[in-house]
Design a protein around this motif. Structure first.
Motif, mmCIF file in Angstrom:
data_model
loop_
_atom_site.group_PDB
_atom_site.id
_atom_site.type_symbol
_atom_site.label_atom_id
_atom_site.label_comp_id
_atom_site.label_asym_id
_atom_site.label_seq_id
_atom_site.Cartn_x
_atom_site.Cartn_y
_atom_site.Cartn_z
ATOM 1 N N LEU A 121 0.873 -1.198 0.000
ATOM 2 C CA LEU A 121 0.000 0.000 0.000
ATOM 3 C C LEU A 121 0.902 1.239 0.000
ATOM 4 C CD1 LEU A 121 -2.857 1.092 0.049
ATOM 5 C CD2 LEU A 121 -2.749 1.110 2.557
ATOM 6 N N VAL A 122 0.900 1.923 -1.122
ATOM 7 C CA VAL A 122 1.761 3.099 -1.283
ATOM 8 C C VAL A 122 0.911 4.364 -1.059
ATOM 9 C CG1 VAL A 122 3.276 4.397 -2.814
ATOM 10 C CG2 VAL A 122 3.227 1.878 -2.895
ATOM 11 N N LEU A 123 1.416 5.243 -0.204
ATOM 12 C CA LEU A 123 0.745 6.520 0.111
ATOM 13 C C LEU A 123 1.431 7.650 -0.693
ATOM 14 C CD1 LEU A 123 -1.381 7.940 1.857
ATOM 15 C CD2 LEU A 123 0.403 8.295 3.588
ATOM 16 N N VAL A 124 0.644 8.346 -1.528
ATOM 17 C CA VAL A 124 1.161 9.445 -2.357
ATOM 18 C C VAL A 124 0.664 10.765 -1.770
ATOM 19 C CG1 VAL A 124 1.357 10.430 -4.661
ATOM 20 C CG2 VAL A 124 1.081 7.952 -4.373
ATOM 21 N N LYS A 125 1.588 11.674 -1.386
ATOM 22 C CA LYS A 125 1.247 12.972 -0.767
ATOM 23 C C LYS A 125 1.833 14.114 -1.603
ATOM 24 C CE LYS A 125 1.503 11.181 3.974
ATOM 25 N NZ LYS A 125 2.155 11.373 5.311
ATOM 26 N N ASP A 126 1.127 15.234 -1.557
ATOM 27 C CA ASP A 126 1.719 16.451 -2.133
ATOM 28 C C ASP A 126 2.322 17.292 -1.011
ATOM 29 O OD1 ASP A 126 -0.361 17.783 -0.866
ATOM 30 O OD2 ASP A 126 -1.582 17.927 -2.696
ATOM 31 N N HIS A 127 2.896 18.432 -1.387
ATOM 32 C CA HIS A 127 3.554 19.305 -0.407
ATOM 33 C C HIS A 127 2.708 20.530 -0.063
ATOM 34 C CE1 HIS A 127 7.047 16.883 -1.458
ATOM 35 N NE2 HIS A 127 7.697 17.436 -0.408
ATOM 36 N N GLY A 128 1.444 20.508 -0.407
ATOM 37 C CA GLY A 128 0.587 21.642 -0.101
ATOM 38 C C GLY A 128 0.214 21.712 1.363
ATOM 39 N N LYS A 129 -0.409 22.759 1.723
ATOM 40 C CA LYS A 129 -0.913 22.937 3.076
ATOM 41 C C LYS A 129 -2.375 23.355 2.992
ATOM 42 C CE LYS A 129 3.381 23.999 5.465
ATOM 43 N NZ LYS A 129 4.076 24.909 6.380
ATOM 44 N N PRO A 130 -3.278 22.507 3.457
ATOM 45 C CA PRO A 130 -3.000 21.191 4.077
ATOM 46 C C PRO A 130 -2.585 20.147 3.037
ATOM 47 C CG PRO A 130 -5.342 21.510 3.858
ATOM 48 C CD PRO A 130 -4.707 22.788 3.421
ATOM 49 N N VAL A 131 -1.920 19.119 3.525
ATOM 50 C CA VAL A 131 -1.420 18.061 2.631
ATOM 51 C C VAL A 131 -2.603 17.214 2.155
ATOM 52 C CG1 VAL A 131 0.068 16.044 2.452
ATOM 53 C CG2 VAL A 131 0.800 18.034 3.786
ATOM 54 N N LEU A 132 -2.638 16.975 0.833
ATOM 55 C CA LEU A 132 -3.625 16.066 0.252
ATOM 56 C C LEU A 132 -2.904 14.805 -0.206
ATOM 57 C CD1 LEU A 132 -5.815 18.524 -1.844
ATOM 58 C CD2 LEU A 132 -6.177 17.711 0.483
ATOM 59 N N SER A 133 -3.577 13.651 -0.093
ATOM 60 C CA SER A 133 -2.910 12.374 -0.420
ATOM 61 C C SER A 133 -3.896 11.402 -1.049
ATOM 62 C CB SER A 133 -2.293 11.759 0.842
ATOM 63 O OG SER A 133 -3.307 11.439 1.788
ATOM 64 N N THR A 134 -3.293 10.339 -1.601
ATOM 65 C CA THR A 134 -4.061 9.223 -2.137
ATOM 66 C C THR A 134 -3.245 7.948 -1.937
ATOM 67 O OG1 THR A 134 -5.296 8.424 -4.037
ATOM 68 C CG2 THR A 134 -3.133 9.396 -4.472
ATOM 69 N N THR A 135 -3.857 6.803 -2.116
ATOM 70 C CA THR A 135 -3.166 5.510 -1.931
ATOM 71 C C THR A 135 -3.251 4.680 -3.211
ATOM 72 O OG1 THR A 135 -5.153 4.476 -1.025
ATOM 73 C CG2 THR A 135 -3.625 5.500 0.544
ATOM 74 N N ALA A 136 -2.266 3.846 -3.356
ATOM 75 C CA ALA A 136 -2.224 2.914 -4.492
ATOM 76 C C ALA A 136 -1.756 1.545 -3.987
ATOM 77 C CB ALA A 136 -1.307 3.436 -5.581
#
Length: 801
Positions: free
Chosen positions: A646-661
């Motif tokens: 399970l890979v977690l993909v995050k951006d560097h924004g504030k607040p941080v948004l993410s998704t999983t693959a």
């Protein structure tokens, strides 16, 4: 003797009439060649409504325009002797005119009028001469005159008589005298001075008191008018005895000149007589028998003992410039004898009256677009003095004003505009009109005139700068106030009332931006989306309320700032088909790669990858590359094992948004190598040996990190970043502007409006992100402080972590 005297009188009258006619001809010629105005004549005592002249026709005016142009007459002495019928343009007599009351004894009697019309303003000078009629009979000072004449008086002895006066002029005042017939006396007339004639009662036959003690004679004065008028005086002559020698003056007429305003008590003249008698018959007393004019007795006094005449009251040249005194010297004999003389006193003018300045028809306020030559006011000047003392010049002060004086007639001026006006520079002028006579010393008078200037709409609204740059974060609330434009107009009232609107000639803006017509506030009508629209460029126009209205415009650039509103999205991964990896494999073997995208920009789109459970299994994922590799060597004993990562993909924004693959890995034996390699190639793997692939990625990463680090150091030294602004919303005026976005990532705009100076590094874990904009106005931080440009006109900032 009477015949010769009558012939002389007729000759003198003829010469006088010729001189008078010549004078009129010369006066008319001088008028026609000098003034260029109108002159009429009318007899005094004319009835109301008597026709004087067709003034409208003579002035070149149409009768129909007299009322619209407000034709009017202005008399210098403010009396309504004459009037104009504006229905037919005829000048007529309005009230009784008595020439003697109006002009006294002046030879020429004029009424000076000013004919004024408006639109445009013009002034005409009209003079109406009042002609004398014979309406005044000659008048003697006394009704009855008594004389005492000694019987010893010799033949041809002369006894002075007081002549009559006639208030008329010219031929109407030319008097002839006639004495009633008698045996002892005759009349002698001598023209000895220009003001009057001397009359003498001449003894032609010695008197005999025993024959007759009293003689009654009638002296008649007749003027030269038509019809002739007469006046009479009764002469009562008493015949006396004894005292044979009357007092005698050394002159029959004395002429004296005095300056006006002479001090009271000043000696005017000292008279002296001689008497050949002795004793009481020689003692003389002086009597002032008559004054002309009668108020002369209030101005001068005669000393009865010494014969000296002194100034008694105030002498004013402007009131009267000539006085005549009849003096009688009487001895104390029995009966007394007397001698007579006439004292003529001429009053000389001194410069004791300052000029007078009168301003009429002042047309204010003056529109600022008035052309040079526009008449602002009419000015008249006067001075009661005469000669050089009454000659006046007029000037304007202070110098350098856009006005000048133009002489229109003698002692009449027009104040006209000399230069164009600008109300925005000077809204009102204060002028001083100075009149100065030619006397010694000269006297001056002044009059102040205030000329306000009325505004015209000659200035368009102007903005403080030609363009503005505004920064707005996306996802703003609908109707948010994003900026305010303001234009100024130096005009006043409605000419300075400014309204604003958007220029939609290039493309419609009504769905994005609106402007308040009065305040100039800009509003965003809907939420802005950075992913759809990065820049709005439009013009705001400002229009005043003048007629006609004038416009100005300013360019506004609205940059949309990115918000972290898009989560990463993984693409190209099939979860139902696991990746087959043949075992054994060495540590660091590249298994596959996860590729994700983020719809945001800059740091908000900079992604990093993490295993959800990094402690389970022999796997790891590249922090920024998304590459999945082994952390240890795998042998065949671990084959036929399917593992899910399970890979977690995050951006560097504030607040941080993410998704999983989810990433599935199937470990197979060496016999399944062909299938594993083919599937790995499909998923982004490599057919090369794992060691070579890992080395290649390592070399690329090391070179990228080194190059990026060197580039960041050079940019940092060149731009000398001074501060970091986190999540700043900036707008305001300025020149070339450098903006830091946030801790990670960078904003990206179209190439037309932005230049990216440094990008994202690899897995080195450090980043310096810079972007430069070139708007026309400086950028303000959230705290309101202006970012200071560096030596090259840019503002630099950097972030690192």
């Amino acid at each position: 003797m009477p015949l010769d005297w009558g012939a002389a009188m007729l000759s003198w009258q003829a010469d006088s009439i010729k001189g008078f006619l010549l004078h009129l001809v010369l006066l008319s010629t001088a008028w026609e060649t000098g003034s260029g105005q109108l002159q009429y004549s009318i007899s005094e005592e004319s009835q109301h409504g008597t026709f004087v002249g067709r003034i409208a026709q003579d002035l070149g005016l149409e009768v129909s325009e007299l009322v619209p142009r407000m034709f009017r007459l202005v008399s210098k002495d403010r009396k309504d002797y004459l009037e104009v019928n504006v229905q037919n343009g005829i000048l007529f007599v309005n009230s009784r005119i008595d020439r003697e009351e109006l002009c006294a004894a002046s030879v020429v009697c004029m009424i000076h009028l000013e004919a004024l019309v408006d639109k445009p303003l013009r002034v005409f000078h009209v003079e109406v001469e009042i002609l004398d009629i014979n309406d005044n009979a000659p008048v003697f000072p006394l009704i009855e005159k008594h004389f005492a004449i000694a019987e010893s008086s010799i033949r041809d002895a002369q006894f002075p008589l007081e002549g009559a006066s006639d208030a008329d002029t010219n031929a109407n005042s030319l008097l002839t005298y006639k004495l009633s017939p008698n045996a002892h006396f005759t009349l002698a007339v001598t023209e000895n001075y220009e003001h009057s004639a001397s009359l003498f009662l001449v003894l032609k036959k010695p008197l005999d008191r025993e024959e007759s003690t009293v003689h009654h004679l009638l002296l008649t004065a007749t003027d030269g008018g038509q019809p002739q008028l007469t006046g009479t005086v009764q002469l009562v002559i008493k015949v006396l005895d004894a005292n044979d020698n009357p007092p005698a003056f050394n002159q029959s007429i004395y002429k004296v000149q005095l300056f006006e305003n002479s001090d009271s008590g000043l000696l005017a003249i000292s008279l002296n007589v001689t008497d050949l008698d002795e004793g009481a018959n020689k003692e003389v007393s002086y009597i002032s028998s008559s004054f002309s004019p009668p108020n002369g007795k209030e101005k001068f006094v005669l000393d009865q003992e010494t014969g000296e005449i002194h100034v008694k009251g105030s002498i004013d040249f402007e009131d009267r410039n000539f006085y005549e005194i009849q003096v009688e010297a009487k001895d104390k004999g029995n009966p007394p004898l007397s001698g007579h003389c006439k004292v003529l006193i001429e009053v000389l003018d001194v410069n004791d009256n300052a000029p007078e300045v009168t301003v009429s028809s002042l047309s204010v306020p003056v529109p600022e677009n008035s052309s040079p030559g526009t008449v602002v006011a009419l000015i008249s000047i006067s001075d009661r003095d005469s000669g050089a003392n009454g000659q006046v010049t007029c000037s304007l002060w202070p110098p350098g004003l856009p006005f000048k004086l133009t002489s229109t007639f003698k002692n009449y001026y027009s104040l006209v505009l000399a230069e164009p006006l600008d109300r925005e520079q000077v809204a009102e002028y204060s002028l001083v009109l100075i009149a100065q006579d030619q006397g010694d010393p000269p006297l001056t008078a002044s009059s102040s005139v205030v000329v306000p200037i009325s505004d015209m709409n000659d200035n368009a609204p102007t903005f403080a700068q030609p363009s503005y740059t505004v920064f707005v974060r996306e996802n703003n609330p609908p109707g948010a106030h994003i900026f305010t434009v303001s234009a100024s107009d130096p005009d006043v009232a409605e000419n300075a009332l400014v309204s604003y609107w958007l220029d939609e000639k290039l493309w419609p803006l009504s769905s994005y931006i609106s402007v308040h017509s009065e305040s100039g506030k800009l509003y965003a009508l809907q939420p802005l989306d950075y992913e759809e629209l990065k820049l709005l460029e439009f013009q705001v126009r400002a229009k005043d309320a003048g007629l006609p209205s004038l416009c100005g415009n300013v360019t506004v650039q609205v940059f949309v700032l990115d918000e972290n509103d898009n989560a990463p999205a993984v693409s190209g991964l099939a979860e139902d088909t696991p990746i087959q990896v043949k075992v054994p494999v060495a540590a660091g073997h590249l298994v596959g790669k996860i590729h994700a995208l983020d719809g945001d920009s800059g740091y908000n789109a900079w992604l990093r990858y993490e295993l959800y459970d990094a402690s389970s299994g022999p796997w790891r994922v590249g922090l920024y590359s998304g590459e999945i590799s082994t952390t240890r060597a795998l042998d065949e004993s671990e084959g036929s094992n399917i593992q899910s990562l399970l890979v977690l993909v995050k951006d560097h924004g504030k607040p941080v948004l993410s998704t999983t693959a989810t990433f599935s890995v199937s470990l197979v034996a060496s016999a399944q190598a062909v299938q594993s390699d083919a599937h790995l190639s499909r998923m982004g793997g490599s057919r090369k040996p794992l060691a070579d692939t890992a080395n290649l990625y390592l070399i690329i990463a090391i070179c990228s990190v080194s190059s990026l680090f060197l580039l960041v150091i050079l940019v940092y030294v060149a731009l000398r970043c001074q501060s970091e602004e986190k999540e700043a919303m900036m707008y305001g005026p300025g020149t070339a502007t450098l903006v830091c976005a946030s801790e990670v990532g960078s904003w990206s705009y179209s190439n037309r409006h932005s230049h990216i100076l440094a990008g994202v590094s690899g897995e080195a874990g450090a980043k310096s992100d810079l972007m430069v904009f070139s708007p026309n106005i400086p950028v303000l931080a959230e705290n309101g402080k202006e970012l200071v440009p560096n030596a090259v006109g840019q503002v630099s900032c950097s972030n690192s972590f």
